[in-house]
Design a protein around this motif. Structure first.
Motif, short mmCIF file in Angstrom:
data_model
loop_
_atom_site.label_atom_id
_atom_site.label_comp_id
_atom_site.label_asym_id
_atom_site.label_seq_id
_atom_site.Cartn_x
_atom_site.Cartn_y
_atom_site.Cartn_z
N GLU A 130 0.86 -1.19 0.00
CA GLU A 130 0.00 0.00 0.00
C GLU A 130 0.90 1.23 0.00
O GLU A 130 2.06 1.16 0.33
N ASP A 132 3.10 4.57 -1.28
CA ASP A 132 3.96 5.07 -2.36
C ASP A 132 4.75 4.00 -3.11
O ASP A 132 5.07 4.19 -4.27
N LEU A 134 3.78 0.86 -3.77
CA LEU A 134 2.96 -0.16 -4.42
C LEU A 134 3.12 -0.16 -5.93
O LEU A 134 3.30 -1.22 -6.55
N GLU A 135 3.11 0.99 -6.55
CA GLU A 135 3.25 1.03 -8.01
C GLU A 135 4.62 0.54 -8.46
O GLU A 135 4.74 -0.13 -9.49
N GLN A 136 5.66 0.85 -7.70
CA GLN A 136 6.99 0.35 -8.05
C GLN A 136 7.02 -1.18 -7.96
O GLN A 136 7.62 -1.85 -8.82
N ARG A 138 4.48 -3.18 -8.39
CA ARG A 138 3.72 -3.69 -9.53
C ARG A 138 4.51 -3.62 -10.83
O ARG A 138 4.35 -4.46 -11.71
N ARG A 139 5.39 -2.63 -10.97
CA ARG A 139 6.23 -2.51 -12.16
C ARG A 139 7.43 -3.46 -12.11
O ARG A 139 8.13 -3.65 -13.10
#
Length: 168
Positions: A130, A132, A134-136, A138-139
């Motif tokens: 969850e 900041d 999280l997107e890293q 996922r990438r």
């Protein structure tokens, strides 16, 4: 099991809400404390501190925004004084590592004469599931300003594998 409730200051925060949930699930009496609880608690309103401590046997303390800020030691010192007056037996302080003001707050708790636990956390596992990072995740690549050092993580979240975050 303690007869007096466990006070959780910061009960709606990242760690506090998980601690409330786990203590409650374990059958402990829990008194959540935050801006919207009854009685309300706010670090910016010192007058709110005595009321939330009344009747508690122990307290988990998460200072917002962070113990590293210059105002933290005075707030912790006052809270600890009220905790002693209220008859609390044990304090748990969520701290940081190597931060001057956080270390000052630790010394206040250590010098209180109360039984205590210091949690010196640098990272929490939920930083990856969850917020900041999280997107890293996922990438597939996390970029942080760190060298090749071991870093401990406190695990207050469901496993990353169970949440599907680590799947590619």
């Amino acid at each position: 099991m303690p007869s007096r409730p466990i006070l959780v200051i910061g009960s709606t925060g990242k760690t506090g809400r998980r601690i409330v949930s786990r203590l409650s699930a374990g059958g402990h009496r829990v008194h959540p404390a935050g801006r919207r609880t009854d009685p309300p608690f706010s670090w910016q309103q010192p007058s709110s501190r005595p009321a939330v401590l009344h009747g508690a046997g122990s307290a988990y303390i998460a200072y917002a925004p962070d113990l590293a800020v210059p105002s933290a030691p005075a707030a912790i010192e006052e809270l600890v004084s009220y905790a002693i007056e209220a008859g609390l037996e044990h304090l748990v302080l969520l701290s940081g590592r190597g931060e001057h003001h956080a270390q000052s707050c630790e010394k206040i708790v250590q010098g209180s004469g109360l039984s205590h636990t210091l949690i010196r956390a640098g990272w929490f596992a939920q930083n990856f599931s969850e917020g900041d990072l999280l997107e890293q995740v996922r990438r597939g690549m996390i970029t942080l300003p760190a060298g090749q050092v071991a870093e401990p993580f406190a695990g207050f979240c469901r496993s990353a594998a169970a949440s599907g975050v680590w799947q590619r």
